[in-house]
Motif scaffolding. Structure first.
Motif, PDB file in Angstrom:
ATOM      1  N   SER A 301       0.827  -1.217   0.000  1.00 51.95           N
ATOM      2  CA  SER A 301       0.000   0.000   0.000  1.00 51.95           C
ATOM      3  C   SER A 301       0.857   1.262   0.000  1.00 51.95           C
ATOM      4  O   SER A 301       0.321   2.367  -0.040  1.00 51.95           O
ATOM      5  CB  SER A 301      -0.938   0.015   1.209  1.00 51.95           C
ATOM      6  N   ILE A 302       2.183   1.112   0.031  1.00 48.96           N
ATOM      7  CA  ILE A 302       3.061   2.289  -0.005  1.00 48.96           C
ATOM      8  C   ILE A 302       2.940   2.974  -1.366  1.00 48.96           C
ATOM      9  O   ILE A 302       3.009   2.323  -2.407  1.00 48.96           O
ATOM     10  CB  ILE A 302       4.521   1.904   0.257  1.00 48.96           C
ATOM     11  N   LEU A 303       2.734   4.279  -1.348  1.00 50.99           N
ATOM     12  CA  LEU A 303       2.667   5.043  -2.592  1.00 50.99           C
ATOM     13  C   LEU A 303       3.804   6.046  -2.653  1.00 50.99           C
ATOM     14  O   LEU A 303       4.312   6.489  -1.627  1.00 50.99           O
ATOM     15  CB  LEU A 303       1.320   5.761  -2.738  1.00 50.99           C
ATOM     16  N   MET A 304       4.189   6.378  -3.878  1.00 50.64           N
ATOM     17  CA  MET A 304       5.249   7.360  -4.097  1.00 50.64           C
ATOM     18  C   MET A 304       4.637   8.637  -4.676  1.00 50.64           C
ATOM     19  O   MET A 304       3.890   8.583  -5.645  1.00 50.64           O
ATOM     20  CB  MET A 304       6.302   6.814  -5.073  1.00 50.64           C
ATOM     21  N   LYS A 305       4.952   9.769  -4.108  1.00 54.04           N
ATOM     22  CA  LYS A 305       4.436  11.040  -4.585  1.00 54.04           C
ATOM     23  C   LYS A 305       5.157  11.492  -5.859  1.00 54.04           C
ATOM     24  O   LYS A 305       6.360  11.269  -6.006  1.00 54.04           O
ATOM     25  CB  LYS A 305       4.610  12.119  -3.523  1.00 54.04           C
ATOM     26  N   ARG A 306       4.418  12.175  -6.723  1.00 51.86           N
ATOM     27  CA  ARG A 306       5.050  12.854  -7.855  1.00 51.86           C
ATOM     28  C   ARG A 306       5.207  14.341  -7.610  1.00 51.86           C
ATOM     29  O   ARG A 306       6.044  14.997  -8.227  1.00 51.86           O
ATOM     30  CB  ARG A 306       4.212  12.660  -9.128  1.00 51.86           C
ATOM     31  N   PHE A 307       4.364  14.891  -6.750  1.00 51.43           N
ATOM     32  CA  PHE A 307       4.351  16.336  -6.541  1.00 51.43           C
ATOM     33  C   PHE A 307       4.779  16.677  -5.111  1.00 51.43           C
ATOM     34  O   PHE A 307       4.487  15.928  -4.179  1.00 51.43           O
ATOM     35  CB  PHE A 307       2.942  16.896  -6.782  1.00 51.43           C
ATOM     36  N   SER A 308       5.399  17.831  -4.940  1.00 47.47           N
ATOM     37  CA  SER A 308       5.878  18.252  -3.620  1.00 47.47           C
ATOM     38  C   SER A 308       4.773  18.945  -2.833  1.00 47.47           C
ATOM     39  O   SER A 308       4.897  20.089  -2.407  1.00 47.47           O
ATOM     40  CB  SER A 308       7.066  19.203  -3.768  1.00 47.47           C
ATOM     41  N   CYS A 309       3.672  18.232  -2.648  1.00 44.95           N
ATOM     42  CA  CYS A 309       2.563  18.814  -1.911  1.00 44.95           C
ATOM     43  C   CYS A 309       1.845  17.728  -1.125  1.00 44.95           C
ATOM     44  O   CYS A 309       2.073  16.528  -1.331  1.00 44.95           O
ATOM     45  CB  CYS A 309       1.591  19.534  -2.841  1.00 44.95           C
ATOM     46  N   HIS A 310       0.961  18.160  -0.227  1.00 41.21           N
ATOM     47  CA  HIS A 310       0.249  17.232   0.634  1.00 41.21           C
ATOM     48  C   HIS A 310      -0.578  16.265  -0.203  1.00 41.21           C
ATOM     49  O   HIS A 310      -1.058  16.602  -1.291  1.00 41.21           O
ATOM     50  CB  HIS A 310      -0.645  18.015   1.600  1.00 41.21           C
ATOM     51  N   ILE A 311      -0.755  15.064   0.329  1.00 41.01           N
ATOM     52  CA  ILE A 311      -1.432  14.004  -0.420  1.00 41.01           C
ATOM     53  C   ILE A 311      -2.834  14.406  -0.860  1.00 41.01           C
ATOM     54  O   ILE A 311      -3.317  13.977  -1.916  1.00 41.01           O
ATOM     55  CB  ILE A 311      -1.475  12.709   0.437  1.00 41.01           C
ATOM     56  N   THR A 312      -3.515  15.249  -0.072  1.00 43.30           N
ATOM     57  CA  THR A 312      -4.884  15.637  -0.420  1.00 43.30           C
ATOM     58  C   THR A 312      -4.946  16.493  -1.680  1.00 43.30           C
ATOM     59  O   THR A 312      -6.018  16.644  -2.272  1.00 43.30           O
ATOM     60  CB  THR A 312      -5.536  16.414   0.733  1.00 43.30           C
ATOM     61  N   ALA A 313      -3.809  17.059  -2.106  1.00 46.18           N
ATOM     62  CA  ALA A 313      -3.791  17.898  -3.306  1.00 46.18           C
ATOM     63  C   ALA A 313      -3.464  17.121  -4.572  1.00 46.18           C
ATOM     64  O   ALA A 313      -3.626  17.643  -5.681  1.00 46.18           O
ATOM     65  CB  ALA A 313      -2.787  19.035  -3.129  1.00 46.18           C
ATOM     66  N   HIS A 314      -3.012  15.895  -4.442  1.00 43.61           N
ATOM     67  CA  HIS A 314      -2.483  15.175  -5.603  1.00 43.61           C
ATOM     68  C   HIS A 314      -3.515  14.901  -6.684  1.00 43.61           C
ATOM     69  O   HIS A 314      -3.209  15.005  -7.878  1.00 43.61           O
ATOM     70  CB  HIS A 314      -1.809  13.872  -5.154  1.00 43.61           C
ATOM     71  N   THR A 315      -4.713  14.528  -6.305  1.00 45.15           N
ATOM     72  CA  THR A 315      -5.720  14.240  -7.333  1.00 45.15           C
ATOM     73  C   THR A 315      -6.089  15.504  -8.095  1.00 45.15           C
ATOM     74  O   THR A 315      -6.240  15.482  -9.321  1.00 45.15           O
ATOM     75  CB  THR A 315      -6.975  13.601  -6.723  1.00 45.15           C
TER      76      THR A 315
END
Length: 483
Positions: A301-315
């Motif tokens: 379930s580990i995810l890797m971010k693409r953007f330098s922002c909080h997870i709630t902003a990614h979508t």
């Protein structure tokens, strides 16, 4: 010496009382205790103490290797910030003379100090990995930071580090799920209170703990948990958010070192009366602590971010990128934006005018506005100048956040509607963004992110580091990981 902690100073105590306490503990947590008779804390410790590298599937091991590579990249990127430098300096003062690297500095310190620095550096700029669905745990910042420090200090192998990371992830993520994320409603920052458990397990696994010592490590780790959400609500002081993960990693190493020397902690510290769940959470589900334990790997379930922002902003940011690509729109063509998401997104992360980049990264309106004018995949797009950019600030104020009926607080899906100056409305919905388990980053994606994060270091050296991490199970030691 391998598997050993620094000896603690001897204290005066009654041998009779100590013997009685030790005997009682041995009855409660002896290594051969049947799992059905043990509480969840002991069962988690038993699992972590007994898991073997050969029991773990190649898919799970690959996710662990990706987690290590992702974390090394975020540590090196995080070294440049003033808040990181302050904590690095503190770690150097308190930990000099050790064998564990502080990456990006060329210095070595004792393991607990390296974990402190690396935890803060990993979380320095909203680039570190977490889980999907969100358990509140940040695996890299808690597990890789502590595990690498202990492995370098004790001369452990890459294979042992991989196994320790998986053991720590399986325990920490389950504890996070059991909290039902209600800890943040009480003002606690989830990664800060969960991280010590994962770091203690990873460290204890590297030290070859039996069930009793692993149970003690968990019992001690709970008393190092901490971190408040005040930074998100006060509008200032966001540097302290980075410290939460540093203290979590450091606390786990401390807990393991103490447990290695016989220091004890409560055997029901997670599920018991006045234990972790009751102390930190409004609502819990203790069945999550051992659900699928040994059968289902939550490491996946580990995810890797693409953007330098909080997870709630990614979508929402991904939705903006998709709309930019499909229609060729620019920020100047946009009149307003409406984003429908969870209550959490529409309240906690709805900060239209952030005062600095640290709060900006926590703000959905700011991150969405930035994505219209800059490339959010490049971490250097998120700089202090962006917060003061007239166009980005004006656009952030034109972002309206609403609550989607029936959307759970832990669901970070977004429906983004962009109204253009000519009256057209473009809509995009994103649920599983690139980097989530359903859409994982490929090896090429991982390399691209790693090299973006480390672009200020010699390319050939960092390419070699990335390749060696991807084959880390063949490394006889980890002393080479010293940039």
């Amino acid at each position: 010496m391998r598997g050993m902690a620094v000896a603690a100073g001897a204290a005066r105590f009654s041998p009779r009382l100590f013997a009685g306490a030790a005997s009682a503990f041995a009855i409660a947590a002896r290594a051969d205790m049947p799992a059905h008779d043990a509480g969840q804390t002991v069962r988690l410790a038993e699992y972590a103490a007994r898991i073997r590298h050969e029991d773990i599937s190649p898919e799970v091991l690959q996710r662990a290797k990706d987690c290590i590579a992702d974390t090394v990249g975020t540590i090196l990127f995080g070294a440049q910030f003033v808040w990181s430098k302050m904590i690095i300096a503190q770690a150097q003062r308190m930990g000099s003379g050790g064998k564990s690297s502080i990456l990006g500095t060329g210095t070595r310190v004792h393991a607990a100090a390296a974990a402190l620095a690396h935890g803060a550096m990993t979380h320095a700029f909203e680039q570190d990995n977490l889980t999907f669905p969100d358990s509140g745990a940040h695996p890299g910042a808690a597990l890789v930071t502590s595990g690498l420090a202990v492995a370098q200090e004790g001369g452990m192998t890459g294979r042992e580090l991989l196994t320790a990371l998986v053991a720590g992830a399986e325990v920490m993520i389950r504890i996070g799920r059991a909290t039902k994320r209600t800890n943040e409603a009480r003002g606690f920052h989830a990664p800060g209170i969960l991280g010590p458990f994962g770091a203690a397990v990873a460290s204890g696994k590297l030290m070859q703990f039996d069930v009793q010592k692993m149970t003690n490590a968990l019992g001690i780790a709970a008393s190092t948990s901490g971190g408040l959400m005040a930074f998100a609500h006060s509008g200032n002081g966001a540097m302290v958010k980075r410290l939460h993960l540093g203290r979590a990693a450091e606390g786990g190493v401390l807990a393991a070192n103490l447990a290695a020397n016989g220091f004890t902690g409560p055997t029901t510290v997670i599920e018991g009366e006045a234990g972790f769940l009751k102390a930190f959470c409004n609502e819990t589900d203790p069945t999550e602590l051992t659900r699928g334990l040994g059968d289902t790997y939550l490491t996946l379930s580990i995810l890797m971010k693409r953007f330098s922002c909080h997870i709630t902003a990614h979508t929402a940011v991904e939705a903006i990128l998709d709309l930019r690509t499909r229609y060729g729109i620019t920020g100047d063509a946009v009149a307003s934006i409406q984003i429908a998401g969870s209550r959490r997104m529409a309240t906690t992360n709805n900060i239209p005018a952030p005062p600095d980049i640290l709060i900006g990264q926590f703000s959905i309106p700011f991150c969405v506005a930035l994505a219209l004018y800059r490339n959010p995949i490049d971490p250097y797009s998120f700089d202090e100048a962006a917060v003061h950019d007239t166009a980005i600030r004006a656009m952030a104020l034109r972002v309206k956040m609403t609550v989607a009926p029936g959307q759970d607080d832990e669901d970070v899906s977004s429906t983004v509607s962009v109204t253009l100056q000519d009256g057209r409305v473009l809509t995009q919905r994103v649920t599983d963004f690139l980097g989530t388990p359903a859409r994982p980053l490929t090896g090429r994606d991982m390399r691209q992110k790693f090299l973006l994060l480390t672009q200020k270091y010699p390319v050939s050296q960092l390419e070699n580091v990335f390749d060696r991490v991807q084959n880390i199970e063949s490394e006889a030691s980890l002393d080479w990981l010293h940039v």
